[in-house]
Scaffold this active site. Structure first.
Site, PDB file in Angstrom:
ATOM      1  N   ARG A   5       0.856  -1.191   0.000  1.00 55.03           N
ATOM      2  CA  ARG A   5       0.000   0.000   0.000  1.00 55.03           C
ATOM      3  C   ARG A   5       0.893   1.243   0.000  1.00 55.03           C
ATOM      4  O   ARG A   5       1.937   1.270   0.660  1.00 55.03           O
ATOM      5  CB  ARG A   5      -0.896   0.022   1.237  1.00 55.03           C
ATOM      6  CG  ARG A   5      -2.100  -0.906   1.144  1.00 55.03           C
ATOM      7  CD  ARG A   5      -3.127  -0.386   0.134  1.00 55.03           C
ATOM      8  NE  ARG A   5      -4.334  -1.185   0.078  1.00 55.03           N
ATOM      9  CZ  ARG A   5      -4.587  -2.129  -0.834  1.00 55.03           C
ATOM     10  NH1 ARG A   5      -3.709  -2.424  -1.766  1.00 55.03           N
ATOM     11  NH2 ARG A   5      -5.742  -2.781  -0.823  1.00 55.03           N
ATOM     12  N   HIS A  58      -1.247   1.050  -9.744  1.00 55.95           N
ATOM     13  CA  HIS A  58      -2.002   0.118  -8.891  1.00 55.95           C
ATOM     14  C   HIS A  58      -2.812  -0.879  -9.739  1.00 55.95           C
ATOM     15  O   HIS A  58      -4.033  -0.979  -9.604  1.00 55.95           O
ATOM     16  CB  HIS A  58      -2.913   0.890  -7.919  1.00 55.95           C
ATOM     17  CG  HIS A  58      -3.316   0.091  -6.716  1.00 55.95           C
ATOM     18  ND1 HIS A  58      -3.460   0.624  -5.464  1.00 55.95           N
ATOM     19  CD2 HIS A  58      -3.609  -1.235  -6.567  1.00 55.95           C
ATOM     20  CE1 HIS A  58      -3.818  -0.307  -4.606  1.00 55.95           C
ATOM     21  NE2 HIS A  58      -3.924  -1.450  -5.258  1.00 55.95           N
TER      22      HIS A  58
HETATM   23  P1  NDP Z   1      -2.113 -11.720   4.132  1.00 52.59           P
HETATM   24  O1  NDP Z   1      -3.013 -11.182   5.178  1.00 52.59           O
HETATM   25  O2  NDP Z   1      -2.325 -13.106   3.629  1.00 52.59           O
HETATM   26  O3  NDP Z   1      -0.603 -11.634   4.657  1.00 52.59           O
HETATM   27  C1  NDP Z   1      -0.096 -10.532   5.322  1.00 52.59           C
HETATM   28  C2  NDP Z   1       1.343 -10.825   5.729  1.00 52.59           C
HETATM   29  O4  NDP Z   1       1.906  -9.644   6.302  1.00 52.59           O
HETATM   30  C3  NDP Z   1       1.442 -11.928   6.784  1.00 52.59           C
HETATM   31  O5  NDP Z   1       2.593 -12.708   6.552  1.00 52.59           O
HETATM   32  C4  NDP Z   1       1.629 -11.136   8.085  1.00 52.59           C
HETATM   33  O6  NDP Z   1       2.333 -11.806   9.097  1.00 52.59           O
HETATM   34  C5  NDP Z   1       2.456  -9.967   7.576  1.00 52.59           C
HETATM   35  N1  NDP Z   1       2.351  -8.816   8.481  1.00 52.59           N
HETATM   36  C6  NDP Z   1       1.251  -8.111   8.826  1.00 52.59           C
HETATM   37  N2  NDP Z   1       1.572  -7.120   9.674  1.00 52.59           N
HETATM   38  C7  NDP Z   1       2.915  -7.197   9.872  1.00 52.59           C
HETATM   39  C8  NDP Z   1       3.842  -6.458  10.637  1.00 52.59           C
HETATM   40  N3  NDP Z   1       3.461  -5.434  11.413  1.00 52.59           N
HETATM   41  N4  NDP Z   1       5.137  -6.816  10.585  1.00 52.59           N
HETATM   42  C9  NDP Z   1       5.546  -7.887   9.863  1.00 52.59           C
HETATM   43  N5  NDP Z   1       4.705  -8.627   9.089  1.00 52.59           N
HETATM   44  C10 NDP Z   1       3.406  -8.290   9.097  1.00 52.59           C
HETATM   45  O7  NDP Z   1      -2.146 -10.671   2.939  1.00 52.59           O
HETATM   46  P2  NDP Z   1      -1.974 -10.926   1.365  1.00 52.59           P
HETATM   47  O8  NDP Z   1      -0.690 -11.619   1.131  1.00 52.59           O
HETATM   48  O9  NDP Z   1      -3.195 -11.505   0.780  1.00 52.59           O
HETATM   49  O10 NDP Z   1      -1.918  -9.406   0.832  1.00 52.59           O
HETATM   50  C11 NDP Z   1      -0.955  -8.499   1.313  1.00 52.59           C
HETATM   51  C12 NDP Z   1      -1.293  -7.094   0.859  1.00 52.59           C
HETATM   52  O11 NDP Z   1      -1.060  -6.945  -0.535  1.00 52.59           O
HETATM   53  C13 NDP Z   1      -2.756  -6.651   1.008  1.00 52.59           C
HETATM   54  O12 NDP Z   1      -3.070  -6.309   2.340  1.00 52.59           O
HETATM   55  C14 NDP Z   1      -2.814  -5.452   0.087  1.00 52.59           C
HETATM   56  O13 NDP Z   1      -2.421  -4.291   0.783  1.00 52.59           O
HETATM   57  C15 NDP Z   1      -1.754  -5.775  -0.968  1.00 52.59           C
HETATM   58  N6  NDP Z   1      -2.387  -6.028  -2.259  1.00 52.59           N
HETATM   59  C16 NDP Z   1      -1.999  -5.252  -3.315  1.00 52.59           C
HETATM   60  C17 NDP Z   1      -2.557  -5.435  -4.549  1.00 52.59           C
HETATM   61  C18 NDP Z   1      -2.124  -4.603  -5.706  1.00 52.59           C
HETATM   62  O14 NDP Z   1      -2.814  -4.604  -6.740  1.00 52.59           O
HETATM   63  N7  NDP Z   1      -1.008  -3.902  -5.628  1.00 52.59           N
HETATM   64  C19 NDP Z   1      -3.615  -6.446  -4.781  1.00 52.59           C
HETATM   65  C20 NDP Z   1      -3.919  -7.227  -3.620  1.00 52.59           C
HETATM   66  C21 NDP Z   1      -3.327  -7.010  -2.403  1.00 52.59           C
HETATM   67  P3  NDP Z   1       1.784 -13.197   9.751  1.00 52.59           P
HETATM   68  O15 NDP Z   1       2.017 -14.237   8.696  1.00 52.59           O
HETATM   69  O16 NDP Z   1       2.635 -13.395  10.940  1.00 52.59           O
HETATM   70  O17 NDP Z   1       0.334 -12.970  10.062  1.00 52.59           O
HETATM   71  C1  OXD Z   2      -6.825  -4.899  -3.441  1.00 52.40           C
HETATM   72  C2  OXD Z   2      -5.991  -4.162  -4.393  1.00 52.40           C
HETATM   73  O1  OXD Z   2      -6.669  -4.732  -2.224  1.00 52.40           O
HETATM   74  O2  OXD Z   2      -6.281  -4.231  -5.618  1.00 52.40           O
HETATM   75  O3  OXD Z   2      -7.667  -5.714  -3.884  1.00 52.40           O
HETATM   76  O4  OXD Z   2      -5.016  -3.507  -3.997  1.00 52.40           O
END
Ligand code: NDP
Ligand code: OXD
Length: 303
Positions: free
Chosen positions: A218, A266
Site C-alpha cells: 500500500r 495500482h
Molecule cells: P495476508 O493477510 O495473507 O498476509 C499478510 C502478511 O503480512 C502476513 O505474513 C503477516 O504476518 C504480515 N504482516 C502483517 N503485519 C505485519 C507487521 N506489522 N510486521 C511484519 N509482518 C506483518 O495478505 P496478502 O498476502 O493476501 O496481501 C498483502 C497485501 O497486498 C494486502 O493487504 C494489500 O495491501 C496488498 N495487495 C496489493 C494489490 C495490488 O494490486 N497492488 C492487490 C492485492 C493485495 P503473519 O504471517 O505473521 O500474520
Molecule cells: C486490493 C488491491 O486490495 O487491488 O484488492 O489492492
C-alpha cells in the site's frame, strides 16, 4: 439472509447472476432495500455511515483484498476481505516481473533506449541475488515460491515468523538481519498502524548498498522522499512501485520523471467479479452453518 451489494453496476450484473443461480438473495443498492432487517451481509469498498439501519447485519465483505480503507465496525460485526486466488496470482506475476526487471537493470536500459544508447550493463545470475519479501501471507508466499523456483535466494519477514516450506522466514525482532541480506526488497504487507510508513530512511539505511525496492503493498507504507534520498545517496539503485504515496500519483510528481523509478498505477491485480461473487457465496453459507468465515479479518490486528 440477504447480501446488500454496494459496488459498480458492471460488477452487480455478475453478482446477481451468481447469487440467483445459487438461490441466495442479493439486493443491489440501498434504495432497493424494502426491509432493512433482511440484510445480513454487506459488500462494499467502504460501508455507509448508518450501519445501525440494518439490525441483522453480521458480516461486511471488502470488495478488495486489502481492508485498510475500512472504518472500525460496530462491536460483534465480522469483517471479511476479498479472497481470490486469481488476484494473488496476478500480484505474484507483477512482483516476479518487477524483480526480474530490477535484477536485469531494466530501468537503466529504458533510460539508455531514450538516448539510442547501446551499452551493456553488468549481468548476474538469479542465484546471486538475495530477495527479501516483507509479508509472507497468501501473496508473499506465492511470490517466494515462484522466485525461489527461478533460482533467486529468497527469504521472508512476517509478524509471526511462521515457517514456509523452503523459505527462511524472519520474525519481527530479526528485521535488521533480514534487511541486511535483501539485495532486492519486496513489500507485500497489509497497511496497518504498524506498517504505515515502514519503508522509510531508517529502513533503507539497513539494506545492502545499491539495493532495489519492489512495492506492491500500500502506498502509505512508503516515504517517497526518503526513497528519493536513498536513490540519491546510492543506498537504493532502482525502485518499481505499483502503489504510491499519494495515489493517484500527480502528473508532475518527480517519481514519474526519475529514470531510476518505474511506476504502474495500482494494477498488479484486478478483481475477477465472478470469483468475488463465489467467495461471497461461501461467506454467506459459512455464516449460515456457523463455520469459520473464509477471508475473515482479525480486526484487532488490522489484516
Ligand atoms: P495476508 O493477510 O495473507 O498476509 C499478510 C502478511 O503480512 C502476513 O505474513 C503477516 O504476518 C504480515 N504482516 C502483517 N503485519 C505485519 C507487521 N506489522 N510486521 C511484519 N509482518 C506483518 O495478505 P496478502 O498476502 O493476501 O496481501 C498483502 C497485501 O497486498 C494486502 O493487504 C494489500 O495491501 C496488498 N495487495 C496489493 C494489490 C495490488 O494490486 N497492488 C492487490 C492485492 C493485495 P503473519 O504471517 O505473521 O500474520
Ligand atoms: C486490493 C488491491 O486490495 O487491488 O484488492 O489492492
Amino acid at each position: 439472509m440477504a447480501l446488500l451489494f454496494l459496488s459498480s453496476a458492471e460488477r452487480a450484473a455478475v453478482w446477481v447472476a451468481a447469487f440467483e443461480a445459487a438461490g441466495e438473495k442479493i439486493i443491489v443498492g440501498e434504495e432497493a432495500v424494502t426491509d432493512p432487517a433482511d440484510v445480513t451481509h454487506l459488500l462494499c469498498w467502504t460501508p455507509p455511515k448508518d450501519l445501525q439501519r440494518y439490525p441483522n447485519l453480521q458480516v461486511v465483505i471488502s470488495s478488495g483484498a486489502g481492508v485498510d480503507q475500512m472504518p472500525a465496525l460496530p462491536a460483534g460485526m465480522e469483517l471479511v476481505r476479498a479472497l481470490d486466488p486469481g488476484i494473488e496470482e496476478m500480484v505474484r506475476d507483477w512482483v516476479v516481473m518487477a524483480t526480474l526487471m530490477l535484477h536485469r537493470t531494466m530501468p537503466a536500459y529504458l533510460e539508455q533506449a531514450g538516448q539510442g544508447q547501446w551499452k551493456p550493463q553488468a549481468v548476474s545470475h538469479a542465484r546471486n541475488a538475495r530477495v527479501g519479501i516483507m509479508g509472507m501471507g497468501r501473496i508473499g508466499t506465492l511470490a517466494a515460491q515462484t522466485l525461489g523456483a527461478m533460482g533467486f535466494k529468497v527469504s521472508g519477514w512476517s509478524r509471526s515468523g511462521r515457517a514456509v516450506a523452503d523459505v527462511p522466514v524472519y520474525g519481527l525482532q530479526d528485521l535488521d538481519r533480514f534487511l541486511g541480506q535483501s539485495d532486492i526488497l519486496i513489500c507485500l504487507l497489509p497497511l496497518t498502524a504498524e506498517t504505515r510508513g515502514i519503508l522509510n530512511a531508517t529502513l533503507f539505511a539497513k539494506l545492502p548498498e545499491a539495493a532495489a525496492l519492489v512495492h506492491a503493498g500500500r502506498g502509505a507504507q512508503l516515504d517517497m522522499q526518503a526513497m528519493r534520498d536513498a536513490l540519491d545517496s546510492g543506498a537504493l539503485r532502482h525502485a518499481m512501485l505499483d502503489v504510491t504515496n499519494p495515489e493517484p500519483l500527480p502528473a508532475d510528481h518527480w517519481a514519474w520523471h526519475d529514470p531510476r523509478v518505474i511506476v504502474t498505477p495500482h494494477i498488479a491485480a484486478v478483481t475477477d467479479h465472478h470469483a468475488g461473487a463465489l467467495h461471497a457465496l461461501e461467506v454467506v453459507r459459512a455464516t449460515r452453518a456457523k463455520s469459520p468465515l473464509p477471508g475473515r479479518v482479525d480486526q484487532n490486528r488490522g489484516y
